[in-house]
Design an enzyme around this catalytic site. Structure first.
Site, PDB file in Angstrom:
ATOM      1  N   LYS A 211       6.966  11.594   2.238  1.00 21.85           N
ATOM      2  CA  LYS A 211       8.040  11.904   3.191  1.00 21.85           C
ATOM      3  C   LYS A 211       9.388  11.935   2.468  1.00 21.85           C
ATOM      4  CE  LYS A 211       9.901   9.997   7.502  1.00 21.85           C
ATOM      5  NZ  LYS A 211       9.713   8.998   8.566  1.00 21.85           N
ATOM      6  N   GLU A 217       5.431   4.961  -6.767  1.00 23.11           N
ATOM      7  CA  GLU A 217       4.019   5.163  -7.126  1.00 23.11           C
ATOM      8  C   GLU A 217       3.668   6.649  -7.081  1.00 23.11           C
ATOM      9  OE1 GLU A 217       5.211   3.026  -4.932  1.00 23.11           O
ATOM     10  OE2 GLU A 217       4.052   1.162  -4.864  1.00 23.11           O
ATOM     11  N   GLY A 272       5.741   7.197   8.717  1.00 23.74           N
ATOM     12  CA  GLY A 272       4.687   7.416   7.725  1.00 23.74           C
ATOM     13  C   GLY A 272       3.299   7.126   8.273  1.00 23.74           C
ATOM     14  N   ARG A 273       3.148   5.955   8.905  1.00 21.08           N
ATOM     15  CA  ARG A 273       1.804   5.562   9.383  1.00 21.08           C
ATOM     16  C   ARG A 273       1.397   6.306  10.650  1.00 21.08           C
ATOM     17  NH1 ARG A 273       5.542   1.751   9.398  1.00 21.08           N
ATOM     18  NH2 ARG A 273       6.194   0.712  11.315  1.00 21.08           N
ATOM     19  N   GLU A 358       1.792  -3.073   9.743  1.00 22.48           N
ATOM     20  CA  GLU A 358       3.120  -2.624   9.318  1.00 22.48           C
ATOM     21  C   GLU A 358       3.988  -2.377  10.563  1.00 22.48           C
ATOM     22  OE1 GLU A 358       3.656   1.013   6.919  1.00 22.48           O
ATOM     23  OE2 GLU A 358       4.491  -0.249   5.353  1.00 22.48           O
ATOM     24  N   HIS A 390     -24.282  -9.155   7.176  1.00 23.39           N
ATOM     25  CA  HIS A 390     -24.900  -9.937   6.099  1.00 23.39           C
ATOM     26  C   HIS A 390     -23.839 -10.608   5.250  1.00 23.39           C
ATOM     27  CE1 HIS A 390     -28.970  -8.392   6.911  1.00 23.39           C
ATOM     28  NE2 HIS A 390     -28.256  -7.422   7.470  1.00 23.39           N
ATOM     29  N   LYS A 510       9.800  -3.982  -3.575  1.00 26.68           N
ATOM     30  CA  LYS A 510      10.167  -2.741  -4.290  1.00 26.68           C
ATOM     31  C   LYS A 510      11.418  -2.974  -5.131  1.00 26.68           C
ATOM     32  CE  LYS A 510       8.991   0.632  -0.695  1.00 26.68           C
ATOM     33  NZ  LYS A 510       9.568   1.646   0.172  1.00 26.68           N
TER      34      LYS A 510
END
Ligand code: G6Q
Length: 548
Positions: A211, A217, A272-273, A358, A390, A510
């Site tokens: 965005k 990263e 973003g999410r 978030e 399990h 950050k």
């Protein structure tokens, strides 16, 4: 500033009534609730947008639901839903509208931001994505040697990765199997190297999804991708053929060297999410094709319509959100497990972790006050069934903590194989039944267990869960399911009086990383001013770095 008593959540009469009611409910077992009402398993269900929801195994009564609904009304849930759909700047700390619902609006609808009906722009981008995806899928788009694209690598992180990778995995059944899809998010170089090691640059397309187009990263991975491509093509012109961008930041995109004609835009009113159904879903559209992508949008849209128009008492996202609040704030659950009995949904829990935590992992109210007297977001976790059975289900069945579960199952398998699907679904129903009803000491004894083992083999039960069922996992159902969770998260945030649409909590790390990077890399090894632990960790790394 003191919170006015009449508006503080825990001072609301409906909250206090719920508190009183919950102390009674603590000692009421689901066995009794089911014995007292033989219709319970049918009454506490809803069906909408192809999703059947059984919430009868939640520790609730009609009174619980009525009290939760009155709390929702007192907190203004209906008005807040209207405000979101109206485009009000409900993301108050960033002064932004929150209009992911416009991303799946039909062409004739109107959502207005700053006097502009954004639905036109949404469809213009969808149309551009369609043309682009068709040209890749048809083999018309050619790489630097004239070969068509065979591999697509999405580079992005957080909201620009988790939604796309989840949707790709979820809808793999519908995807083009002759195209390879990879997702690179981590700044750990291994992620990029492993994702590209068997790919041919001449046939590879990179989608740089960001965005802001400034995320450390993503930009680091994007630059490595650029070098990887140039090492093979030795030609700057190849970038235009092998890189496209999804972003809101045209100037950074063009600085990177991507032709803005190959940029697919979205807008600051898309968090973003909440962006996987915007151009951030370009990899999804490439994989499943434009028609399936639009079917997914129509599934989102159907749930949006339901959420906006259904009365609160029969509104699935509203009730789902209220149950999360009930379990978190009144039954003391610290986490919620999401357990999809559908292998294709293997990344769904990871996606939901971001969507939920978030959004609602906040300790400051909308008014900037510290929240000290109630919990907010529970921890979300999960794995696809039956693997978890399990491993961690032991804790869910017999641990000291209450872990409400959302089970997801489908009537039809996309890969029918002998008895597999019956076994899978039998496990969904069995787990929910076992959690609710458990196994008493007498039942264990009646089975002939040694007395010393009776406590170990007893299951208390009374552990809440819900079951979602749908026909089969298809793009439309996926869209409806995702919109349901998006809106449920919103409702929870409204009750907790927090801003579900910012994420200031990710900033500090950050900032510190940006300070530490030169301290690690610079030859001059600047003197360190952190705490003694951080200083010595950095010093240790420096000496290892020097040695190697
Ligand atoms: C999501 C967050 C966050 C964001 C990533 C990537 O709601 O804002 O996860 O998606 O930090 O950001 P960019 O898309 O700007 O690279």
């Amino acid at each position: 500033m003191a919170i006015p008593v009449q508006t503080a959540l825990t001072h609301r009469p409906s909250w206090q009534a719920l508190q009183k009611h919950s102390s009674v409910m603590q000692s009421v077992h689901l066995r009794r609730l089911f014995a007292d009402d033989t219709t319970r398993g049918k009454r506490f269900t809803l069906e909408e947008c192809g999703l059947f929801w059984d919430y009868s195994k939640q520790r609730i009564t009609d009174e619980t639901v009525a009290l939760l609904l009155s709390l929702a009304e007192a907190c203004g849930v209906s008005a807040k839903i209207d405000a979101m759909f109206r485009g009000d700047a409900i993301n108050s700390t960033e002064q932004r509208s929150v209009l992911h619902v416009a991303l799946r609006a039909e062409p004739g609808e109107s959502y207005v931001v700053d006097g502009v009906n954004v639905v036109h722009n949404v469809h213009a981008v969808l149309d551009a994505m369609t043309v682009f995806c068709n040209s890749i899928r048809d083999g018309a788009w050619l790489g630097f040697t004239g070969k068509p694209i065979r591999s697509v690598v999405n580079i992005g992180i957080g909201g620009s990765d988790l939604g796309p990778v989840m949707a790709y995995e979820a809808l793999r059944h519908y995807s083009r199997r002759d195209l390879v899809f990879r997702f690179v998010s981590n700044v750990d170089g291994t992620d990029f190297v492993e994702a590209t090691r068997d790919l041919d640059p001449a046939e590879t397309l990179f989608i740089i999804s960001s965005k802001t187009f400034t995320t450390q990263e993503t930009m680091t991975n994007a630059h490595s991708a650029r070098s990887w491509m140039l090492a093979a093509s030795c030609d700057e012109q190849s970038i235009a053929k092998h890189f496209v961008a999804v972003s809101t930041n045209a100037s950074e995109v063009s600085k990177f060297g991507i032709d803005t004609a190959n940029m697919f835009g979205f807008w600051d009113w898309v968090g973003g999410r909440y962006s996987m159904d915007s151009a951030i879903g370009l990899s999804t559209m490439l994989a499943i094709g434009p028609e399936h992508f639009r079917e997914m949008l129509s599934g989102f849209h159907a749930m949006d319509v339901h959420f906006r128009s259904a009365p609160l008492g029969s509104n699935i996202p509203v009730l789902h959100g209220l149950l999360a609040v009930w379990n978190t704030n009144f039954l003391g659950a610290g986490s919620i497990a999401v357990l999809p009995y559908e292998q294709y949904l293997k990344r769904f829990p990871a996606y939901l972790q971001q969507l939920t935590m978030e959004s609602n992992g906040k300790r400051v109210s909308l008014d900037g006050e510290s929240i000290t007297d109630y919990e907010t977001c529970p921890i979300i976790w999960g794995e696809p069934g039956t693997n978890g059975q399990h491993s961690f289900y032991q804790l869910i069945h017999q641990g000291t903590r209450v872990v409400p579960c959302d089970f997801l199952g489908f009537f039809r398998s996309l890969n029918p194989l002998s008895r597999h699907h019956d076994l899978l679904l039998a496990n969904v129903f069995a787990q929910a039944e076992a959690l609710a009803f458990g196994r008493t000491g007498d039942e264990v004894r009646a089975d002939g267990a040694a007395e010393r083992l009776v406590p170990h083999r007893t299951f208390d039960g009374n552990r809440p869960s819900s079951v979602f069922l749908a026909d089969c996992l298809n793009p439309r159902i996926l869209g409806s399911l995702l919109a349901l969770y998006e809106h449920s998260v919103f409702v929870q945030g409204v009750l907790w009086n927090i801003n579900s649409f910012d994420q200031w909590g990710v900033e500090l790390g950050k900032l510190l990383a940006a300070k530490i990077v030169p301290e690690l890399c610079s030859e001059s090894e600047p003197s360190l001013t952190h705490d003694s632990s951080t200083n010595s960790l950095i010093t240790k790394y420096r000496s290892m770095r020097r040695a190697t």
